[in-house]
Design an enzyme around this catalytic site. Structure first.
Site, PDB file in Angstrom:
ATOM      1  N   LYS A 173       0.843  -1.192   0.000  1.00  0.00           N
ATOM      2  CA  LYS A 173       0.000   0.000   0.000  1.00  0.00           C
ATOM      3  C   LYS A 173       0.876   1.240   0.000  1.00  0.00           C
ATOM      4  CE  LYS A 173      -2.965   2.939   2.639  1.00  0.00           C
ATOM      5  NZ  LYS A 173      -2.108   4.023   2.157  1.00  0.00           N
ATOM      6  N   GLY A 227       3.734   6.538  11.387  1.00  0.00           N
ATOM      7  CA  GLY A 227       3.736   7.184  12.700  1.00  0.00           C
ATOM      8  C   GLY A 227       3.282   6.231  13.804  1.00  0.00           C
ATOM      9  N   GLU A 248       8.246   0.193  11.850  1.00  0.00           N
ATOM     10  CA  GLU A 248       9.364   1.149  11.787  1.00  0.00           C
ATOM     11  C   GLU A 248       8.747   2.543  11.870  1.00  0.00           C
ATOM     12  OE1 GLU A 248      11.538   3.793  11.014  1.00  0.00           O
ATOM     13  OE2 GLU A 248      11.661   3.187   8.905  1.00  0.00           O
ATOM     14  N   CYS A 282      13.085   9.255   8.978  1.00  0.00           N
ATOM     15  CA  CYS A 282      12.894   8.640  10.296  1.00  0.00           C
ATOM     16  C   CYS A 282      14.158   8.754  11.141  1.00  0.00           C
ATOM     17  CB  CYS A 282      12.464   7.192  10.146  1.00  0.00           C
ATOM     18  SG  CYS A 282      13.511   6.249   9.063  1.00  0.00           S
ATOM     19  N   GLU A 379       8.210  14.306  17.371  1.00  0.00           N
ATOM     20  CA  GLU A 379       8.850  14.092  16.080  1.00  0.00           C
ATOM     21  C   GLU A 379       8.203  15.050  15.094  1.00  0.00           C
ATOM     22  OE1 GLU A 379       8.132  10.538  13.692  1.00  0.00           O
ATOM     23  OE2 GLU A 379      10.212  10.618  13.037  1.00  0.00           O
TER      24      GLU A 379
HETATM   25  O1  TXE Z   1       1.725   8.798   8.775  1.00  0.00           O
HETATM   26  P1  TXE Z   1       0.780   7.551   8.905  1.00  0.00           P
HETATM   27  P2  TXE Z   1       1.371  10.316   8.618  1.00  0.00           P
HETATM   28  C1  TXE Z   1       5.632  10.105  11.590  1.00  0.00           C
HETATM   29  C2  TXE Z   1       5.934  11.586  11.473  1.00  0.00           C
HETATM   30  C3  TXE Z   1       4.659  12.157  10.974  1.00  0.00           C
HETATM   31  C4  TXE Z   1       3.627  11.255  11.615  1.00  0.00           C
HETATM   32  C5  TXE Z   1       2.319  11.154  10.890  1.00  0.00           C
HETATM   33  O2  TXE Z   1       6.207  12.100  12.752  1.00  0.00           O
HETATM   34  O3  TXE Z   1       4.481  13.476  11.392  1.00  0.00           O
HETATM   35  O4  TXE Z   1       4.233   9.994  11.632  1.00  0.00           O
HETATM   36  O5  TXE Z   1       2.518  10.936   9.511  1.00  0.00           O
HETATM   37  C6  TXE Z   1      -1.340   4.344   6.324  1.00  0.00           C
HETATM   38  N1  TXE Z   1      -4.439   1.248   8.966  1.00  0.00           N
HETATM   39  N2  TXE Z   1       6.136   9.377  10.461  1.00  0.00           N
HETATM   40  O6  TXE Z   1       0.068  10.694   9.207  1.00  0.00           O
HETATM   41  O7  TXE Z   1      -0.626   7.930   9.143  1.00  0.00           O
HETATM   42  C7  TXE Z   1      -1.274   5.604   5.503  1.00  0.00           C
HETATM   43  O8  TXE Z   1      -2.278   5.581   4.516  1.00  0.00           O
HETATM   44  C8  TXE Z   1      -3.470   0.970   8.098  1.00  0.00           C
HETATM   45  C9  TXE Z   1       7.365   8.652  10.665  1.00  0.00           C
HETATM   46  O9  TXE Z   1       1.536  10.651   7.213  1.00  0.00           O
HETATM   47  O10 TXE Z   1       1.441   6.642   9.866  1.00  0.00           O
HETATM   48  C10 TXE Z   1       0.142   5.535   4.976  1.00  0.00           C
HETATM   49  O11 TXE Z   1       0.219   4.640   3.867  1.00  0.00           O
HETATM   50  N3  TXE Z   1      -2.739   1.888   7.474  1.00  0.00           N
HETATM   51  C11 TXE Z   1       7.631   7.709   9.576  1.00  0.00           C
HETATM   52  C12 TXE Z   1       0.910   4.924   6.159  1.00  0.00           C
HETATM   53  O12 TXE Z   1      -0.078   4.312   6.978  1.00  0.00           O
HETATM   54  C13 TXE Z   1      -2.980   3.171   7.746  1.00  0.00           C
HETATM   55  C14 TXE Z   1       7.219   8.107   8.241  1.00  0.00           C
HETATM   56  C15 TXE Z   1       1.683   5.924   6.999  1.00  0.00           C
HETATM   57  O13 TXE Z   1       0.832   6.952   7.415  1.00  0.00           O
HETATM   58  C16 TXE Z   1      -3.989   3.540   8.667  1.00  0.00           C
HETATM   59  C17 TXE Z   1       5.962   8.794   8.194  1.00  0.00           C
HETATM   60  C18 TXE Z   1      -4.735   2.513   9.279  1.00  0.00           C
HETATM   61  N4  TXE Z   1      -5.706   2.767  10.172  1.00  0.00           N
HETATM   62  C19 TXE Z   1       5.488   9.421   9.290  1.00  0.00           C
HETATM   63  N5  TXE Z   1      -3.985   4.892   8.757  1.00  0.00           N
HETATM   64  C20 TXE Z   1       8.942   7.014   9.484  1.00  0.00           C
HETATM   65  N6  TXE Z   1       9.079   5.933  10.215  1.00  0.00           N
HETATM   66  O14 TXE Z   1       9.799   7.343   8.700  1.00  0.00           O
HETATM   67  C21 TXE Z   1      -3.019   5.347   7.918  1.00  0.00           C
HETATM   68  N7  TXE Z   1      -2.425   4.303   7.303  1.00  0.00           N
END
Ligand code: TXE
Length: 487
Positions: A173, A227, A248, A282, A379
């Site tokens: 995804k 996140g 991660e 990250c 973060e």
């Molecule tokens: O990430 P999300 P977001 C951290 C960073 C950022 C915060 C939020 O601090 O400010 O997270 O970012 C999918 N079931 N990182 O909101 O929501 C979503 O569609 C399954 C750190 O953009 O975690 C996307 O494909 N999947 C990090 C993926 O999860 C779901 C990198 C990530 O989105 C879902 C990014 C659900 N219920 C953000 N809801 C790093 N480790 O590098 C959302 N998604």
């Protein structure tokens, strides 16, 4: 507008809905994206499940699987420039970063291509006569690989590579923010000749697509990057299908500089550590922990370097820092910086939006010494460095570990014994000494605490995509005695 499609069961299709993707450099829609909803998720997972158990993939040798992965690696390398341009356009990550990163993604596929036929089972010296007992290592099953917007090709390669080497099938995804490069990558999967259903590439929104995928009864493992809040939802969903998870989740990584370090060199590493990828990384070294006696000198170097950074069009090779991927991310940064300044943090440089279009934010350094600043805890996933200082090594360790995260860390010192003490005491999954940000397919990567669980990269990651089957074979031709006759 450029138009993209989902890739399900070897076919390209439009999806249950469509949405516009925004160019972060202009803030305007530039591409028309397909949205996978529950029906598409169902079809993708069913296709992956079918390909797992029957058909060409199920009957392929591990060596043949490896050859397909080598072919994919070559295709990624050959198409790196095109994929890089798409990622830059759709996420704002600058072209000089996407070009080099995607070229390196090919090496991740090569590493796992070579590993495919080196995943071994075991023979057990069992404590019973006339029995051969061994362990087969089999693919864990259908994998849901979920990635965020930053580095989608890289973050999917560390999941797809080991999963395919192990013989799994996958539904990837892509993030709804900037899915273009991953949707385009599906064309390379097709061209490489992976059988239908082995890799499916979809995108859509968390509450509909992500949620349906992570609770799907046929999903056996969820490999998630994103996140911590979303990770908790993913783990709750996995209570329904009892899928295993690897997570991660980013961090608030300490970048510790001792007075005896080569300060020029450490400053270069710190600038890259926090401003590369516009801080949307990250492993961003977002907490500078500096020995008090060199703090002013070090901040002066950082300030002049930060103010000299070329900020501009992400597609321009000369640009060093581009926009943030989303307005949402920029709003979070603005809000947190305002609150930090209100709490007493002092701006060394930056701290403002830039330009009248796109999601630009100035490279920012905030002195947070002796202040309870939200920027130190949250973060921010942006170009913001929070600075703290210490007098003793003990204090440096305490500040470094004063976080709920534990992904990466950096230690800069020329004192060998101190470096070793710090390596042992820092609570993080990666410690870089006199360097920062180095990664490799050969080296495991992952975090402690709120930074997640499980490791990506390296040999062990391929084993995480397997499960063992214990086989008992009786080797005696003597008939099995009647169990109800006493002897
Ligand atoms: O990430 P999300 P977001 C951290 C960073 C950022 C915060 C939020 O601090 O400010 O997270 O970012 C999918 N079931 N990182 O909101 O929501 C979503 O569609 C399954 C750190 O953009 O975690 C996307 O494909 N999947 C990090 C993926 O999860 C779901 C990198 C990530 O989105 C879902 C990014 C659900 N219920 C953000 N809801 C790093 N480790 O590098 C959302 N998604």
């Amino acid at each position: 507008m450029q138009r993209f499609q989902l890739y399900i069961n070897g076919q390209f299709e439009d999806g249950g809905g469509r949405f516009a993707s925004i160019d972060p450099a202009t803030g305007e829609a530039w591409a028309d994206m397909p949205e996978a909803r529950k029906a598409e998720v169902d079809r993708a997972v069913n296709a992956a499940e079918a390909a797992l158990w029957s058909g060409p993939w199920a009957n392929m040798t591990a060596t043949q699987r490896g050859k397909l992965l080598y072919k994919l690696a070559d295709l990624v390398a050959a198409n790196a420039a095109r994929l890089a341009e798409l990622e830059t356009r759709d996420t704002g990550k600058i072209i000089r970063e996407t070009s080099s990163q995607i070229a390196y993604v090919a090496d991740y596929y090569r590493y796992y291509a070579g590993l495919a036929d080196k995943i071994e089972g075991a023979y057990l010296s069992i404590d019973k006569p006339d029995m051969d007992v061994w362990l087969r290592r089999e693919p864990i099953g259908v994998v849901a690989a979920i990635v965020p917007w930053n580095s989608q090709l890289f973050l999917s390669a560390v999941k797809l590579g080991p999963a395919l080497a192990a013989g799994c099938t996958v539904v990837v995804k892509a993030s709804e923010d900037g899915p273009a490069p991953l949707l385009e990558f599906a064309r390379l999967i097709h061209e490489a000749g992976f059988p239908a259903g082995v890799v499916n590439v979809i995108t859509g929104f968390g509450p509909s697509c992500g949620s349906a995928l992570t609770r799907h009864p046929k999903v056996a493992h969820i490999a998630f990057t994103g996140g911590p809040g979303t990770a908790a939802a993913v783990v709750r969903n996995s209570a329904e299908n009892l899928a295993s998870t690897s997570l991660e989740l980013g961090g608030k990584s300490p970048f510790v500089v001792f007075a005896d370090a080569d300060l020029e060199s450490a400053a270069n590493a710190q600038i890259a550590g926090i401003f590369a990828a516009t801080g949307q990384s990250c492993v961003a070294g977002s907490r500078l922990i500096i020995e008090a006696s060199v703090k002013d000198r070090f901040l002066a170097i950082l300030k002049s370097r930060a103010e000299a950074i070329r900020i501009g069009e992400p597609l321009d090779m000369a640009t060093e820092v581009g926009p943030l991927c989303t307005e949402r991310q920029r709003a979070l940064i603005e809000k947190t910086i305002d609150a930090s300044i209100a709490a007493g943090a002092k701006l060394v440089t930056g701290g403002r939006k830039l330009g009248d279009k796109g999601f630009y934010y100035a490279p920012t350094v905030l002195d947070c010494d002796h202040v309870t600043s939200p920027s130190v805890e949250t973060e921010l996933f942006g170009p913001v460095l929070s600075v703290l200082s210490f007098q003793t090594e003990e204090e440096a360790v305490r500040l470094a570990n004063d976080t709920q995260f534990g992904l990466a860390s950096g230690v800069f010192t020329q004192n060998l014994t101190r470096a070793h003490r710090m390596i042992k005491r820092i609570r993080a999954g990666v410690v870089w000494v006199n360097t920062y940000r180095a990664v490799s397919p050969i080296a495991p990567f992952g975090g402690f605490g709120q930074s997640g669980q499980g490791r990506e990269g390296g040999l062990a990651a391929a084993l995480d995509y397997t499960r063992t089957k214990t086989v008992w074979v009786r080797t005696s031709d003597d008939p099995i005695p009647d169990p109800f006759v006493m002897r």
